[in-house]
Design an enzyme around this catalytic site. Structure first.
Site, mmCIF file in Angstrom:
data_model
loop_
_atom_site.group_PDB
_atom_site.id
_atom_site.type_symbol
_atom_site.label_atom_id
_atom_site.label_comp_id
_atom_site.label_asym_id
_atom_site.label_seq_id
_atom_site.Cartn_x
_atom_site.Cartn_y
_atom_site.Cartn_z
ATOM 1 C CD GLU A 251 12.131 21.431 16.391
ATOM 2 O OE1 GLU A 251 12.498 20.369 15.862
ATOM 3 O OE2 GLU A 251 11.862 22.455 15.740
ATOM 4 C CD GLU B 147 2.652 37.810 33.113
ATOM 5 O OE1 GLU B 147 3.224 38.218 34.140
ATOM 6 O OE2 GLU B 147 3.237 37.690 32.012
#
Length: 295
Positions: free
Chosen positions: A78, A109
């Site tokens: 954004e 992960e």
């Protein structure tokens, strides 16, 4: 880890009425937002440290696995349209690669080696800012990225939802939002995820304000890429320059939609003069207007 705890309150959750379930979930979201309050000083300190590097041309990188990675990407993606942050100064380290944003790659992960290798490939160094998110505070991939980035002189920020966890020590700036047990035990996309998103909202917005990409509460650095945003930009120019819509529209056209330039042009500056004023003040419209007004 408290985010993995099962609360006795919700032992019969699946037998509750729908309205009662929603009430409990909603209350959890409110608690998540409240958990960010005690972290405000840590967020401010992290943003102040990040500002120094970013003002000198550094990159902003987001690091995470699973939900945390997706939240980081959401925040970072954004920044270019909202604040005209350069895309080449954004980076994302995602456990399992970009494909993990759409489909879970749960074991990715656990690879600290992959995290350290990403830092080398990305050539992270002094001036860069690396923000790692992990609800558990223990994710090996994220910890390895932060440790390697810090060793190379980058500013490192670690965001976690469990106290006393490694990420808060591995990063130079640890930010804790202790959200506790989830309504669905271990489902950290709920309270923990909400708190992480709130922290990033605060952190990145404060950074962009300090970097001169906001003026009088307006997104003056936004990219006017569609009809709605072009209309918003013209309205901002008219308001900030104190002119009518026609003058604002002509100034915006001359500035190719750049709101800051257009405000100065609408106030009587030539485009060349407006560009020089903004360049001299590192794009800060308030300071550019102050200099113009003092002449």
């Amino acid at each position: 880890m408290r985010t993995e705890d099962a609360s006795a309150r919700y032992a019969d959750l699946d037998a509750w009425a729908g309205g009662d379930i929603l009430q409990a979930l909603w209350e959890g979201q409110l608690a998540a937002v409240a958990a960010v309050g005690p972290a405000l000083p840590a967020i401010q300190a992290a943003a102040a440290a990040a500002e120094v590097g970013l003002r000198a041309g550094g990159r902003l990188a987001y690091v995470g696995a699973g939900t945390s990675a997706r939240i980081g990407v959401q925040d970072g993606a954004e920044l270019p349209p909202t604040f005209d942050w350069p895309g080449e100064r954004l980076a994302f380290a995602i456990a399992g690669g970009e494909g993990a944003l759409l489909r879970a790659v749960e074991d990715a992960e656990d690879s600290g080696e992959a995290g350290a290798a990403w830092v080398v490939r990305a050539e992270i160094g002094p001036g860069d800012v690396v923000v790692g998110l992990a609800a558990s505070g223990t994710t090996p991939f994220t910890l390895a990225v932060l440790a390697a980035a810090r060793a190379r002189g980058a500013v490192t920020v670690g965001i976690a939802n469990n106290p006393g966890t490694p990420i808060l020590e591995t990063a130079e700036h640890g930010i804790l939002a202790a959200t506790g047990a989830e309504v669905l035990a271990g489902s950290t996309r709920l309270k923990a995820g909400t708190a992480q998103k709130v922290i990033l909202n605060l952190f990145s917005t404060l950074l962009m304000i300090r970097l001169g990409r906001v003026y009088r509460g307006r997104m003056v650095a936004m990219r006017s890429t569609n009809r709605k945003l072009r209309a918003r930009g013209i309205a901002m120019v008219a308001e900030l320059a104190g002119c009518d819509a026609g003058v604002a529209e002509r100034a915006a056209a001359e500035a190719n939609g750049d709101v800051k330039l257009a405000v100065l042009i609408a106030g009587g500056a030539s485009r060349e003069r407006a560009e020089r004023l903004l360049a001299r003040h590192d794009g800060n419209l308030r300071r550019a207007l102050a200099e113009r007004g003092g002449e």
